[in-house]
Structures are given as C-alpha cells and as structure tokens.
Write a protein that holds these residues in place. Structure first.
Motif, mmCIF file in Angstrom:
data_model
loop_
_atom_site.group_PDB
_atom_site.id
_atom_site.type_symbol
_atom_site.label_atom_id
_atom_site.label_comp_id
_atom_site.label_asym_id
_atom_site.label_seq_id
_atom_site.Cartn_x
_atom_site.Cartn_y
_atom_site.Cartn_z
ATOM 1 N N ILE A 179 4.925 -31.088 -18.463
ATOM 2 C CA ILE A 179 3.596 -31.245 -17.877
ATOM 3 C C ILE A 179 3.226 -30.027 -17.035
ATOM 4 O O ILE A 179 4.104 -29.324 -16.516
ATOM 5 C CB ILE A 179 3.481 -32.520 -17.017
ATOM 6 N N THR A 181 0.506 -29.053 -13.855
ATOM 7 C CA THR A 181 -0.396 -29.621 -12.845
ATOM 8 C C THR A 181 -1.390 -28.559 -12.368
ATOM 9 O O THR A 181 -1.082 -27.354 -12.399
ATOM 10 C CB THR A 181 0.402 -30.153 -11.644
ATOM 11 N N THR A 250 -2.893 -36.122 -11.822
ATOM 12 C CA THR A 250 -3.652 -35.253 -12.716
ATOM 13 C C THR A 250 -2.705 -34.223 -13.320
ATOM 14 O O THR A 250 -2.068 -33.454 -12.580
ATOM 15 C CB THR A 250 -4.783 -34.542 -11.954
ATOM 16 N N THR A 252 -1.621 -32.154 -17.421
ATOM 17 C CA THR A 252 -1.760 -32.028 -18.871
ATOM 18 C C THR A 252 -0.369 -32.016 -19.490
ATOM 19 O O THR A 252 0.583 -31.500 -18.891
ATOM 20 C CB THR A 252 -2.497 -30.735 -19.264
ATOM 21 N N GLU A 254 1.941 -30.561 -22.156
ATOM 22 C CA GLU A 254 2.062 -29.413 -23.057
ATOM 23 C C GLU A 254 2.949 -29.714 -24.257
ATOM 24 O O GLU A 254 2.772 -29.141 -25.338
ATOM 25 C CB GLU A 254 2.636 -28.207 -22.307
#
Length: 393
Positions: A179, A181, A250, A252, A254
């Motif tokens: 992830i 951030t 929050t 994403t 990867e």
C-alpha cells in the motif's frame, strides 16, 4: 541459446544432464547456484514450467548475518523488529542479523538475466504432468511427450500429502497488500515481525507490516489454520487492521499477493531414484512456521555440493535434523489439539529469550543449551506430553 520466453519443441527428443522441474524459488535458486559454479558449465540443463515468471507474485522475507547469494537484489532490510501481542510487546534489536526482503519479480529477472549468458541452460514452457524413473534415467512427462535426464530436480507438489496418525497439516495462508499512503505514516527502519493483537478466533493469526519508505509498506494478514477463509475476509481484516492499529484509512493498493504454505510433520520424499525433490515438494518449509527461504538455500547448496562430489543429493537425516523435526511435530500437535494458542506460545518465547536465539531456533541452528532455554519458556506439562506422544507414536 534458447530465449527464456521461447518454447522449443525440439527439446523433447533430447537427453539432459539435469532437468529442473518448476521455476519457483527452489528451482531458480538451484539454477543460480549451478550457473555460478564452473563445474556445471559443460552440463546441459533444462528448466521446465508451465509459464514464464513475469509478474511480481511473491515477496520473500528472511534473516541472515552475512551477505547471501541474492544480496544484490535485496529490496529493503531492517535491523529492528516489532513484536506485538496481548501478553507481551517489544522492539527487538536483532544485530548481527538483518531482516531482508526480496521481491519476486526482481528475483526472477535476476536469475533469467544470468541464464541469458549461459548457452548450456535451456527453458521450455509446458505443464509438467509428472516425474519418474525409467531404465536408470529420470523422466519428465509433459503433454507433448517425455524428456530424460541424469537427474531431475522437482519442486512441483503434484498432489496433497496423505496425513497419517499423529501427523498434522496446518495451512499457512496469507493475503498481502503493498500500500501507498498520501502522507508519511511508516518508519522504514523497523518492521513488524508479528502482531498478534488481531482476533485469534480462526486460530493462530497475526499481521506483518514491512515498510520500505515512510509512505509505502507490505501489510500481510497471516493465519495458521486447517482451512482457508473466504477471499473477502482477508481483505476485510486488512482494512480493519490498517484503520484500528495504524490509523490508516486512505491508501492505494499497488500490489496484492496471496499464498498457501503447508505446515506439516509429514515426511516428504527427498530422493526417488534419479528424481531429487526440492522446495515445498522436498519438505523445505519448516513444519512449525512455514519459513522456507533459508531452508531452500541450504538444500540447493547441498545439492550442488553432492553433484560436484559424485554423490546422490540426499536429504539431511542427521541427529540435528531429526531433533528439529521432533520440535516441529510437538508444536503442530499443540496447535492442532488447541492445547495452547499460537499467540501465547510466540509471546512467551520472545519474552523469555533474546531475539537472536529465537531466530536461530527458527532456522534450526540452536544448540542443546539454546533449546533448553526455549523449552523452559513455554508450559512444560503441555509440551512434554505432546513430545512423549510424538516420540512413542
């Protein structure tokens, strides 16, 4: 030479010195060791798997004191490890060890690039149906035919092992997210080795957090249980952990990885005629923890040494190896029969021993004196009874 990404069906009529069946960690580690040694320069080596390795599908983490065979592709390493549980938590300084991470794609590309300069190394991509022996030769069976060799080194587990009385099979299964951030939240100087503060309802359950920068980390949900969970459950637990324990809402994703490693005291075959088993298929995953990277390195190094000295590459059946197989069986018995929770066992061991001793123990490298300290860390009655059952089964 044949490109690593080319299928050459003319290979099927050829006899090889060595065939490596399976292009995972074990097969590629063995190939790398062979390519580094001049002894194998005049040996024809065929590597077979169903498809090329072109994705970052795995991450391997392990500890070692010195620079290893794959030091140049270590993606990140840590000198400190965090351990968390409801009974004991601490930051562990592991010097002289380093906890190291290697990404699958870096590993695959590194070995394949080395192979591109070796005219005696060939690749063939087709499903392997089986391995065996005929007329004192090793035989690899493919949908398109058979190939023979002086030796086949097989890392493919063709069928689930049959578990007999007082043998145990747990599954180490895990889902991991790399992830990123939007703001810095991680300390890349230390990794969370085990975090048992999550629910233990399913069985032995913990999280890894492996930061490679202040805003990127591999976070992995890991369980030691007899059955798998629904896929959505792994994701739910990862999201919950990130929010509850790291304050991350929050991010994403990867990359995602999922894996299953058998944790068992089942005795896998090591040698069947001219077929030599390596990796998971050869029992190189430690039965009580699932750790495999360093055991595979030791096994492939011993295979190369045996071949150079005209010996059959047999498994380690020394007294020391048998001792650790007993230890693995005892812990598996305790976990299988739910005599003590895994989080309590690991917490007690880390609380009462220096981390270096624990890492040596997990590597099967402790002395009897070390072993006694480890044994005194856990409830004697529970573990002694399990040991007696294993010794006199």
């Amino acid at each position: 030479m044949i490109s690593p990404f080319t299928i050459d069906h003319s290979l099927l009529t050829t006899h090889y010195h060595y065939i490596i069946s399976g292009l995972g960690l074990a097969g590629m580690s063995l190939l790398m060791r062979m390519m580094q040694d001049p002894f194998f320069d005049d040996k024809q080596i065929l590597v077979v798997d169903k498809a090329p390795k072109q994705q970052n599908d795995r991450t391997w983490c392990f500890w070692e004191k010195e620079k290893g065979l794959f030091e140049s592709i270590v993606y990140h390493q840590w000198k400190q490890l965090d351990f968390f549980s409801n009974d004991y938590s601490a930051t562990l300084a592991i010097d002289p060890y380093r906890y190291k991470m290697i990404r699958g794609i870096d590993f695959y590309q590194y070995v394949l690039q080395k192979a591109a300069n070796k005219s005696n190394v060939h690749f063939h991509y087709e499903e392997v149906l089986g391995v065996g022996n005929e007329n004192n030769k090793a035989v690899l069976t493919l949908p398109s035919g058979k190939i023979t060799a002086d030796y086949i080194f097989n890392s493919i587990l063709f069928r689930e092992p049959k578990i007999t009385a007082r043998q145990y099979m747990l599954l180490q299964h895990f889902k991991g997210w790399v992830i990123e951030t939007p703001t810095p939240v991680f300390d890349p100087s230390k990794a969370t080795f085990m975090d048992f503060r999550v629910s233990q309802k399913e069985g032995t359950t913990f999280m890894y957090v492996l930061p490679v920068s202040t805003n990127k980390a591999l976070v992995e949900y890991t369980l030691f249980t007899e059955t798998l969970l629904p896929q959505e459950k792994y994701s739910e637990e990862l999201i919950q952990y990130l929010s509850d324990y790291l304050g991350i809402n929050t991010f994403t994703i990867e990359q995602e990885e999922f894996g299953i490693i058998p944790m068992t005291n089942h005795v896998f075959p090591s040698v069947e005629g001219k077929v030599i088993y390596i990796g998971i298929a050869g029992g190189q995953a430690k039965g009580s923890s699932g750790y495999a990277f360093q055991f595979i390195q030791k096994r492939t190094a011993s295979v190369v040494d045996a071949l150079k000295n005209n010996r059959v590459p047999k498994a380690d059946n020394s007294i020391n190896a048998k001792k650790f197989r007993l230890y693995d069986s005892v812990l598996l018995s305790v976990l299988h029969h739910k005599k003590l929770n895994g989080d309590q066992i690991f917490a007690a061991i880390f609380q009462k021993n220096p981390p270096q001793r624990v890492l040596r123990f997990l590597d099967n490298e402790t002395s009897v004196w070390d072993d006694l300290h480890i044994m005194n860390s856990v409830p004697t009655g529970i573990f002694l009874k399990a040991a007696m059952q294993q010794l006199f089964r």
